[in-house]
Write a protein that holds these residues in place. Structure first.
Motif, PDB file in Angstrom:
ATOM      1  N   SER A  60       4.960 -14.061  10.244  1.00 15.83           N
ATOM      2  CA  SER A  60       6.033 -14.030   9.255  1.00 15.83           C
ATOM      3  C   SER A  60       5.561 -13.356   7.962  1.00 15.83           C
ATOM      4  CB  SER A  60       6.506 -15.447   8.933  1.00 15.83           C
ATOM      5  OG  SER A  60       6.840 -16.154  10.105  1.00 15.83           O
ATOM      6  N   TYR A  61       6.525 -12.742   7.275  1.00 16.29           N
ATOM      7  CA  TYR A  61       6.330 -12.035   6.012  1.00 16.29           C
ATOM      8  C   TYR A  61       5.675 -10.671   6.241  1.00 16.29           C
ATOM      9  CZ  TYR A  61       7.442 -16.500   3.778  1.00 16.29           C
ATOM     10  OH  TYR A  61       8.049 -17.664   3.395  1.00 16.29           O
ATOM     11  N   CYS A  62       5.684  -9.857   5.173  1.00 17.13           N
ATOM     12  CA  CYS A  62       5.183  -8.484   5.273  1.00 17.13           C
ATOM     13  C   CYS A  62       4.928  -7.959   3.866  1.00 17.13           C
ATOM     14  CB  CYS A  62       6.217  -7.598   5.985  1.00 17.13           C
ATOM     15  SG  CYS A  62       5.699  -5.885   6.223  1.00 17.13           S
ATOM     16  N   ASN A  63       3.992  -7.037   3.731  1.00 13.35           N
ATOM     17  CA  ASN A  63       3.710  -6.463   2.411  1.00 13.35           C
ATOM     18  C   ASN A  63       4.547  -5.224   2.109  1.00 13.35           C
ATOM     19  OD1 ASN A  63       2.499  -4.557   4.054  1.00 13.35           O
ATOM     20  ND2 ASN A  63       0.458  -4.752   3.159  1.00 13.35           N
ATOM     21  N   LEU A  64       5.410  -4.822   3.056  1.00 13.50           N
ATOM     22  CA  LEU A  64       6.358  -3.743   2.813  1.00 13.50           C
ATOM     23  C   LEU A  64       7.765  -4.328   2.680  1.00 13.50           C
ATOM     24  CD1 LEU A  64       4.992  -1.051   5.289  1.00 13.50           C
ATOM     25  CD2 LEU A  64       4.870  -0.990   2.781  1.00 13.50           C
ATOM     26  N   ARG A  65       8.660  -3.552   2.111  1.00 14.67           N
ATOM     27  CA  ARG A  65      10.033  -4.025   1.897  1.00 14.67           C
ATOM     28  C   ARG A  65      11.026  -3.043   2.529  1.00 14.67           C
ATOM     29  NH1 ARG A  65       7.971  -8.038   1.366  1.00 14.67           N
ATOM     30  NH2 ARG A  65       7.928  -9.522  -0.359  1.00 14.67           N
ATOM     31  N   CYS A  66      10.840  -2.769   3.808  1.00 14.10           N
ATOM     32  CA  CYS A  66      11.651  -1.767   4.486  1.00 14.10           C
ATOM     33  C   CYS A  66      13.107  -2.223   4.569  1.00 14.10           C
ATOM     34  CB  CYS A  66      11.101  -1.480   5.876  1.00 14.10           C
ATOM     35  SG  CYS A  66       9.387  -0.908   5.868  1.00 14.10           S
ATOM     36  N   CYS A  67      13.997  -1.400   4.035  1.00 15.58           N
ATOM     37  CA  CYS A  67      15.414  -1.769   3.954  1.00 15.58           C
ATOM     38  C   CYS A  67      16.070  -1.791   5.329  1.00 15.58           C
ATOM     39  CB  CYS A  67      16.155  -0.800   3.038  1.00 15.58           C
ATOM     40  SG  CYS A  67      16.171   0.920   3.626  1.00 15.58           S
ATOM     41  N   PHE A  68      15.435  -1.171   6.328  1.00 14.45           N
ATOM     42  CA  PHE A  68      16.018  -1.085   7.670  1.00 14.45           C
ATOM     43  C   PHE A  68      15.279  -1.952   8.679  1.00 14.45           C
ATOM     44  CE2 PHE A  68      13.164   2.483   6.800  1.00 14.45           C
ATOM     45  CZ  PHE A  68      12.191   2.303   7.776  1.00 14.45           C
ATOM     46  N   CYS A  69      14.451  -2.873   8.217  1.00 14.65           N
ATOM     47  CA  CYS A  69      13.583  -3.636   9.114  1.00 14.65           C
ATOM     48  C   CYS A  69      14.393  -4.436  10.138  1.00 14.65           C
ATOM     49  CB  CYS A  69      12.694  -4.586   8.323  1.00 14.65           C
ATOM     50  SG  CYS A  69      11.555  -5.521   9.376  1.00 14.65           S
ATOM     51  N   GLN A  70      14.121  -4.193  11.433  1.00 16.07           N
ATOM     52  CA  GLN A  70      14.842  -4.928  12.470  1.00 16.07           C
ATOM     53  C   GLN A  70      14.339  -6.362  12.583  1.00 16.07           C
ATOM     54  OE1 GLN A  70      14.162  -2.848  16.188  1.00 16.07           O
ATOM     55  NE2 GLN A  70      12.238  -3.916  16.545  1.00 16.07           N
ATOM     56  N   ASN A  71      13.160  -6.632  12.018  1.00 16.53           N
ATOM     57  CA  ASN A  71      12.596  -7.984  12.050  1.00 16.53           C
ATOM     58  C   ASN A  71      12.746  -8.681  10.698  1.00 16.53           C
ATOM     59  OD1 ASN A  71      11.780  -7.305  14.628  1.00 16.53           O
ATOM     60  ND2 ASN A  71       9.631  -7.047  14.110  1.00 16.53           N
ATOM     61  N   SER A 165      10.784   8.878  -0.098  1.00 12.91           N
ATOM     62  CA  SER A 165      11.240   8.039   1.023  1.00 12.91           C
ATOM     63  C   SER A 165      10.557   6.680   0.976  1.00 12.91           C
ATOM     64  CB  SER A 165      10.936   8.722   2.357  1.00 12.91           C
ATOM     65  OG  SER A 165      11.588   9.955   2.468  1.00 12.91           O
ATOM     66  N   ALA A 166       9.243   6.690   0.787  1.00 15.48           N
ATOM     67  CA  ALA A 166       8.482   5.445   0.773  1.00 15.48           C
ATOM     68  C   ALA A 166       8.911   4.544  -0.378  1.00 15.48           C
ATOM     69  CB  ALA A 166       6.989   5.755   0.674  1.00 15.48           C
ATOM     70  N   ARG A 167       9.216   5.166  -1.522  1.00 15.43           N
ATOM     71  CA  ARG A 167       9.662   4.387  -2.673  1.00 15.43           C
ATOM     72  C   ARG A 167      11.027   3.752  -2.413  1.00 15.43           C
ATOM     73  NH1 ARG A 167       8.363   4.926  -8.006  1.00 15.43           N
ATOM     74  NH2 ARG A 167       7.385   6.968  -7.594  1.00 15.43           N
ATOM     75  N   GLU A 168      11.968   4.561  -1.925  1.00 15.97           N
ATOM     76  CA  GLU A 168      13.332   4.061  -1.770  1.00 15.97           C
ATOM     77  C   GLU A 168      13.466   3.062  -0.624  1.00 15.97           C
ATOM     78  OE1 GLU A 168      17.968   5.532  -1.230  1.00 15.97           O
ATOM     79  OE2 GLU A 168      16.388   7.001  -1.626  1.00 15.97           O
ATOM     80  N   TYR A 169      12.821   3.313   0.492  1.00 14.50           N
ATOM     81  CA  TYR A 169      13.059   2.506   1.680  1.00 14.50           C
ATOM     82  C   TYR A 169      12.090   1.342   1.858  1.00 14.50           C
ATOM     83  CZ  TYR A 169      15.637   6.796   2.770  1.00 14.50           C
ATOM     84  OH  TYR A 169      16.471   7.877   2.716  1.00 14.50           O
ATOM     85  N   SER A 170      10.886   1.419   1.233  1.00 11.01           N
ATOM     86  CA  SER A 170       9.891   0.361   1.432  1.00 11.01           C
ATOM     87  C   SER A 170       9.225  -0.122   0.147  1.00 11.01           C
ATOM     88  CB  SER A 170       8.797   0.845   2.393  1.00 11.01           C
ATOM     89  OG  SER A 170       9.314   1.084   3.678  1.00 11.01           O
ATOM     90  N   LEU A 171       9.672   0.378  -1.012  1.00 12.55           N
ATOM     91  CA  LEU A 171       9.108  -0.002  -2.312  1.00 12.55           C
ATOM     92  C   LEU A 171       7.603   0.217  -2.356  1.00 12.55           C
ATOM     93  CD1 LEU A 171      11.062  -3.286  -3.199  1.00 12.55           C
ATOM     94  CD2 LEU A 171      11.654  -0.915  -3.717  1.00 12.55           C
ATOM     95  N   ALA A 172       7.152   1.342  -1.774  1.00 12.89           N
ATOM     96  CA  ALA A 172       5.719   1.640  -1.724  1.00 12.89           C
ATOM     97  C   ALA A 172       5.498   3.140  -1.921  1.00 12.89           C
ATOM     98  CB  ALA A 172       5.138   1.187  -0.394  1.00 12.89           C
ATOM     99  N   PRO A 173       5.645   3.634  -3.143  1.00  9.36           N
ATOM    100  CA  PRO A 173       5.553   5.079  -3.375  1.00  9.36           C
ATOM    101  C   PRO A 173       4.211   5.686  -2.978  1.00  9.36           C
ATOM    102  CG  PRO A 173       5.557   3.859  -5.452  1.00  9.36           C
ATOM    103  CD  PRO A 173       5.943   2.906  -4.394  1.00  9.36           C
ATOM    104  N   ASP A 174       3.147   4.878  -2.957  1.00 11.45           N
ATOM    105  CA  ASP A 174       1.823   5.376  -2.589  1.00 11.45           C
ATOM    106  C   ASP A 174       1.563   5.271  -1.086  1.00 11.45           C
ATOM    107  OD1 ASP A 174       1.775   2.599  -2.510  1.00 11.45           O
ATOM    108  OD2 ASP A 174      -0.198   2.412  -3.458  1.00 11.45           O
ATOM    109  N   TYR A 175       2.598   5.022  -0.303  1.00 14.21           N
ATOM    110  CA  TYR A 175       2.429   4.706   1.111  1.00 14.21           C
ATOM    111  C   TYR A 175       1.635   5.765   1.876  1.00 14.21           C
ATOM    112  CZ  TYR A 175       3.338   3.808   6.006  1.00 14.21           C
ATOM    113  OH  TYR A 175       3.162   3.590   7.345  1.00 14.21           O
ATOM    114  N   PHE A 176       2.005   7.037   1.771  1.00 13.27           N
ATOM    115  CA  PHE A 176       1.361   8.053   2.608  1.00 13.27           C
ATOM    116  C   PHE A 176      -0.132   8.161   2.307  1.00 13.27           C
ATOM    117  CE2 PHE A 176       0.123  12.475   3.640  1.00 13.27           C
ATOM    118  CZ  PHE A 176       0.397  12.456   5.006  1.00 13.27           C
TER     119      PHE A 176
END
Length: 302
Positions: A60-71, A165-176
């Motif tokens: 449970s829980y995750c350090n990303l905030r993906c707006c489309f997360c199926q879980n 994309s990373a900023r808008e969809y997962s709140l992680a602009p440094d993702y790549f």
């Protein structure tokens, strides 16, 4: 030494004392597990030659905030059951007893200290399954280093190539930048693909990429990086199963499924690059029926 005291397990480095309060991800002092199952829909090299299934443990829980997360029920809302390290070790052993081909740890980053302790306890009682570390690749170098010798297969996502994309969809602009460094560290640990005679992956890295609607050129750049960095020494899993779930429709262009053209153009790009170790999906996989039911099955003592 990694710890949940002043937690810096992930790139958020929120510094929370998790024995007293939850971190950015939502996790506290004990691992929380939402589902334990034999999952037949993982990559074929993880489910056994007879298709018996990967032994998934969904955390449970995750350090990303993906707006489309199926879980999202578990990643955002934290649905699940807290377990001790001792119970977690029992769960690992129970998956082995069920005949799982692998132990598939799903979204494990924020529970790495508990997982390492549970693996130590389980191995002392005969646990021997290959361990799969299934994450969003938003990892620190220190956490990956702590896994040295404990993981056989790394199964990271590589979600985005663009900061926007990373900023808008997962709140992680440094993702790549973070994810590519993490994946490189994973590869350094386990090396190139090693398959058993029956096709099961014994050791290596599988990089998943979900093609998003309207982002096929970004997906091509993801493939470019993988191929330029690793050649054919990693397995790619190219997915067409995007389903507009959770809060996806709140974001422009994300409220629809992927078109056949979008996905096929990315597959064609992989072929043009000369990529050969690549799983592709056929048919209709963008369906909520493929989303597990996170009802706590297998978490309580049997």
């Amino acid at each position: 030494m990694i710890s949940i005291t002043k937690c810096e397990l992930c790139p958020r480095r929120c510094g929370v004392e998790r024995t007293k309060q939850a971190g950015f991800c939502g996790a506290g002092s004990r691992a929380r597990v939402a589902l334990v199952s034999l999952h037949k829909w993982e990559e074929p090299c993880l489910t056994g030659s007879d298709g018996r299934g990967a032994g998934t443990v969904f955390f449970s829980y995750c350090n990303l905030r993906c707006c489309f997360c199926q879980n999202h029920e578990i990643s955002h809302e934290g649905r699940g059951i807290e377990v001790t390290d001792e119970r977690l070790a029992e769960i690992f052993l129970e998956q082995q007893a069920r005949g799982a081909a692998t132990l598939d740890l799903v979204t494990p980053t924020h529970y790495v200290p508990e997982i390492l302790h549970a693996l130590e306890l389980a191995r002392a009682k005969g646990f021997h399954l290959p361990v799969v570390y299934n994450s969003g690749a938003y990892e620190t170098q220190e956490t990956i280093e702590a896994l040295h010798g404990q993981v056989d297969v790394f199964l990271p996502d590589l979600k985005y190539a663009d900061e926007a994309s990373a900023r808008e969809y997962s709140l992680a602009p440094d993702y790549f930048a973070v994810a590519t460094q993490a994946i490189a560290a994973m590869y350094e640990q386990v090396g190139p693909l090693q398959f058993a005679a029956d096709g099961q992956l014994k050791r290596g890295v599988i990089i998943r990429h979900l093609v998003l609607p309207g982002h096929r050129h970004e997906s091509m750049r993801v493939l470019d990086w993988i191929h330029e960095t690793f050649g054919d020494k990693v397995q790619i899993s190219l997915m067409n199963q995007y389903t507009p779930m959770y809060r996806a429709a709140e974001h422009k262009g994300m409220g629809r499924r992927l078109t056949t053209f979008e996905y096929q153009s990315v597959v064609d790009h992989a072929l043009e690059l000369g990529i050969t170790h690549c799983y592709v999906q056929q048919g209709r996989t963008a369906d909520t029926k493929f989303v597990p039911h996170f009802d706590g099955s297998g978490v309580r003592a049997e």
